[in-house]
Design a protein around this motif. Structure first.
Motif, PDB file in Angstrom:
ATOM      1  N   PRO A  66       0.804  -1.228   0.000  1.00 26.52           N
ATOM      2  CA  PRO A  66       0.000   0.000   0.000  1.00 26.52           C
ATOM      3  C   PRO A  66       0.835   1.275   0.000  1.00 26.52           C
ATOM      4  O   PRO A  66       0.404   2.292  -0.547  1.00 26.52           O
ATOM      5  N   HIS A  67       2.026   1.238   0.612  1.00 25.04           N
ATOM      6  CA  HIS A  67       2.901   2.400   0.533  1.00 25.04           C
ATOM      7  C   HIS A  67       3.216   2.745  -0.920  1.00 25.04           C
ATOM      8  O   HIS A  67       3.172   3.911  -1.327  1.00 25.04           O
ATOM      9  N   LEU A  68       3.547   1.730  -1.703  1.00 27.29           N
ATOM     10  CA  LEU A  68       3.965   1.962  -3.080  1.00 27.29           C
ATOM     11  C   LEU A  68       2.787   2.175  -4.024  1.00 27.29           C
ATOM     12  O   LEU A  68       2.868   3.009  -4.941  1.00 27.29           O
ATOM     13  N   ALA A  69       1.701   1.429  -3.807  1.00 26.06           N
ATOM     14  CA  ALA A  69       0.650   1.378  -4.819  1.00 26.06           C
ATOM     15  C   ALA A  69      -0.621   2.142  -4.466  1.00 26.06           C
ATOM     16  O   ALA A  69      -1.348   2.564  -5.367  1.00 26.06           O
ATOM     17  N   LEU A  70      -0.913   2.326  -3.205  1.00 27.41           N
ATOM     18  CA  LEU A  70      -2.191   2.918  -2.811  1.00 27.41           C
ATOM     19  C   LEU A  70      -2.051   4.286  -2.161  1.00 27.41           C
ATOM     20  O   LEU A  70      -2.887   5.168  -2.353  1.00 27.41           O
TER      21      LEU A  70
ATOM     22  N   LEU B 135       9.683   5.194  -9.560  1.00 26.77           N
ATOM     23  CA  LEU B 135      10.992   5.674  -9.137  1.00 26.77           C
ATOM     24  C   LEU B 135      12.059   4.585  -9.149  1.00 26.77           C
ATOM     25  O   LEU B 135      13.255   4.880  -9.167  1.00 26.77           O
ATOM     26  N   TRP B 136      11.644   3.330  -9.140  1.00 29.49           N
ATOM     27  CA  TRP B 136      12.613   2.244  -9.046  1.00 29.49           C
ATOM     28  C   TRP B 136      12.755   1.449 -10.331  1.00 29.49           C
ATOM     29  O   TRP B 136      13.523   0.492 -10.402  1.00 29.49           O
ATOM     30  N   GLN B 137      12.015   1.817 -11.370  1.00 31.80           N
ATOM     31  CA  GLN B 137      12.049   1.031 -12.596  1.00 31.80           C
ATOM     32  C   GLN B 137      13.386   1.116 -13.313  1.00 31.80           C
ATOM     33  O   GLN B 137      13.724   0.239 -14.108  1.00 31.80           O
TER      34      GLN B 137
ATOM     35  N   PHE C  28      16.020  -3.165   1.413  1.00 29.89           N
ATOM     36  CA  PHE C  28      15.800  -4.010   0.246  1.00 29.89           C
ATOM     37  C   PHE C  28      16.367  -3.336  -1.007  1.00 29.89           C
ATOM     38  O   PHE C  28      17.113  -3.941  -1.777  1.00 29.89           O
ATOM     39  N   LEU C  29      15.980  -2.090  -1.203  1.00 32.71           N
ATOM     40  CA  LEU C  29      16.333  -1.373  -2.420  1.00 32.71           C
ATOM     41  C   LEU C  29      17.840  -1.200  -2.565  1.00 32.71           C
ATOM     42  O   LEU C  29      18.420  -1.528  -3.605  1.00 32.71           O
ATOM     43  N   VAL C  30      18.485  -0.704  -1.531  1.00 30.85           N
ATOM     44  CA  VAL C  30      19.920  -0.451  -1.605  1.00 30.85           C
ATOM     45  C   VAL C  30      20.692  -1.759  -1.781  1.00 30.85           C
ATOM     46  O   VAL C  30      21.640  -1.833  -2.584  1.00 30.85           O
ATOM     47  N   SER C  31      20.290  -2.790  -1.064  1.00 30.95           N
ATOM     48  CA  SER C  31      21.018  -4.060  -1.134  1.00 30.95           C
ATOM     49  C   SER C  31      20.909  -4.699  -2.511  1.00 30.95           C
ATOM     50  O   SER C  31      21.895  -5.236  -3.040  1.00 30.95           O
ATOM     51  N   MET C  32      19.744  -4.649  -3.116  1.00 35.05           N
ATOM     52  CA  MET C  32      19.597  -5.209  -4.452  1.00 35.05           C
ATOM     53  C   MET C  32      20.320  -4.369  -5.500  1.00 35.05           C
ATOM     54  O   MET C  32      20.928  -4.890  -6.429  1.00 35.05           O
TER      55      MET C  32
ATOM     56  N   MET D 231      12.320 -11.900  -3.509  1.00 36.27           N
ATOM     57  CA  MET D 231      10.959 -12.102  -3.977  1.00 36.27           C
ATOM     58  C   MET D 231      10.060 -11.103  -3.244  1.00 36.27           C
ATOM     59  O   MET D 231       9.949 -11.131  -2.025  1.00 36.27           O
ATOM     60  N   LEU D 232       9.455 -10.213  -4.015  1.00 29.46           N
ATOM     61  CA  LEU D 232       8.662  -9.120  -3.449  1.00 29.46           C
ATOM     62  C   LEU D 232       7.358  -8.983  -4.211  1.00 29.46           C
ATOM     63  O   LEU D 232       7.227  -9.460  -5.351  1.00 29.46           O
ATOM     64  N   PRO D 233       6.363  -8.314  -3.632  1.00 31.38           N
ATOM     65  CA  PRO D 233       5.108  -8.087  -4.351  1.00 31.38           C
ATOM     66  C   PRO D 233       5.336  -7.327  -5.651  1.00 31.38           C
ATOM     67  O   PRO D 233       6.250  -6.502  -5.768  1.00 31.38           O
ATOM     68  N   VAL D 234       4.511  -7.597  -6.642  1.00 34.33           N
ATOM     69  CA  VAL D 234       4.673  -7.043  -7.979  1.00 34.33           C
ATOM     70  C   VAL D 234       4.668  -5.518  -7.985  1.00 34.33           C
ATOM     71  O   VAL D 234       5.239  -4.891  -8.893  1.00 34.33           O
ATOM     72  N   GLN D 235       4.081  -4.887  -6.975  1.00 33.45           N
ATOM     73  CA  GLN D 235       4.024  -3.430  -6.938  1.00 33.45           C
ATOM     74  C   GLN D 235       5.404  -2.793  -6.844  1.00 33.45           C
ATOM     75  O   GLN D 235       5.580  -1.639  -7.223  1.00 33.45           O
TER      76      GLN D 235
END
Length: 302
Positions: A101-105, A248-250, A226-230, A238-242
């Motif tokens: 919900p943070h990312l998508a809603l 911003l992360w694409q 998660f973001l910085v490490s990847m 493995m994370l939700p599709v959102q």
């Protein structure tokens, strides 16, 4: 039972001493002592253990504190609700949300909420349900939005949509062309659990397809971790599709498309059963529901 006694009890419990509670409430210490004694007499149990270092809750005191916090929260909700029904757009709203919900809603809900309830202080907590369930039940948190697998008689659950996982890594990952989980058995993974035995996502999935356990080499809990490490390693997650759909992360992350189905828990709105939401909380939930249409459009485009 006087509410002032409950107020005094909570102040002492939260601050660890009668003196600190007295300073916080600006009430003479003997008055608070008398209030606590009367409360203990009425309940028939000791609520605190006294020592030279201050006071500590007894087991009965801990049980009473949970109920006392619920009473305090509900009175504040009642005050906020009356004010909002009168057209006074102030008060507070505490919402716990997982990453989805943070990312998508939230992006679609925040602007209209701030426009309608500009005087309401919004507190957002990044968490999943097990970490905030107790606070949700005692009213400290108004609403939770995120995955919710378990039914609870104390909580009302409204499913917003079913969800799916994707496997993500950095742009240009050496395994970017993998097409099955079998091709990822030597990869290193980030997990939200520190051991393979407690991981609820990857281990059962790999086991389902007869594969050896994944190499879980890093535990992280925050979205930033998660973001910085990847982005700066070859670790996968493995994370939700959102996560893939967030603009911003694409340019940082890419999906490793595998043939296996990766179901994720449904995303739900959860709040206390039998207790009405304040107008501000209800409106926030309505704006979240309205944001689902845009989310479904993105899913069809994937």
């Amino acid at each position: 039972m006087k509410f002032s006694a409950v107020r005094d009890f909570i102040a002492v419990a939260e601050r660890g001493s009668l003196r600190a509670a007295s300073r916080y409430l600006d009430i003479p210490q003997p008055t608070i002592t008398r209030s606590i004694q009367e409360l203990e007499k009425e309940l028939g149990v000791p609520l605190f253990e006294r020592s030279a270092r201050g006071v500590q809750l007894t087991s009965m005191g801990q049980a009473f504190l949970r109920r006392a916090n619920a009473v305090r929260s509900e009175l504040q909700h009642a005050k906020d609700e009356i004010a909002q029904l009168k057209g006074e757009m102030h008060g507070s709203l505490t919402v716990a949300m997982s990453s989805v919900p943070h990312l998508a809603l939230l992006p679609g809900a925040l602007k209209p909420f701030r426009s309608r309830f500009h005087g309401v202080t919004l507190r957002l907590i990044d968490a999943v349900l097990p970490k905030v369930e107790a606070s949700l039940k005692d009213g400290t948190i108004d609403v939770y939005i995120g995955p919710a697998l378990k039914e609870s008689s104390d909580l009302r659950r409204e499913k917003l949509f079913d969800n799916t996982f994707v496997i993500l890594g950095r742009k240009g990952h050496p395994l970017a062309n993998a097409s099955s989980l079998a091709e990822l058995v030597d990869a290193e993974w980030i997990t939200t659990s520190i051991t393979a035995k407690t991981d609820e996502g990857l281990n059962p999935l790999f086991r389902q397809y007869g594969l050896p356990p994944p190499r879980l080499v890093m535990q992280a809990e925050s979205s930033l971790s998660f973001l910085v490490s990847m982005a700066y390693s070859d670790l996968l997650m493995m994370l939700p599709v959102q996560w893939l759909q967030f603009p911003l992360w694409q340019d940082v992350l890419q999906e490793i498309r595998v043939k296996e189905v990766l179901p994720a828990p449904p995303i739900c709105i959860v709040h206390r059963e039998g207790m009405p939401l304040t107008p501000a909380a209800e409106y926030f939930c309505d704006m979240v529901r309205r944001s689902i249409g845009h989310l479904q459009k993105l899913s069809r485009q994937r």
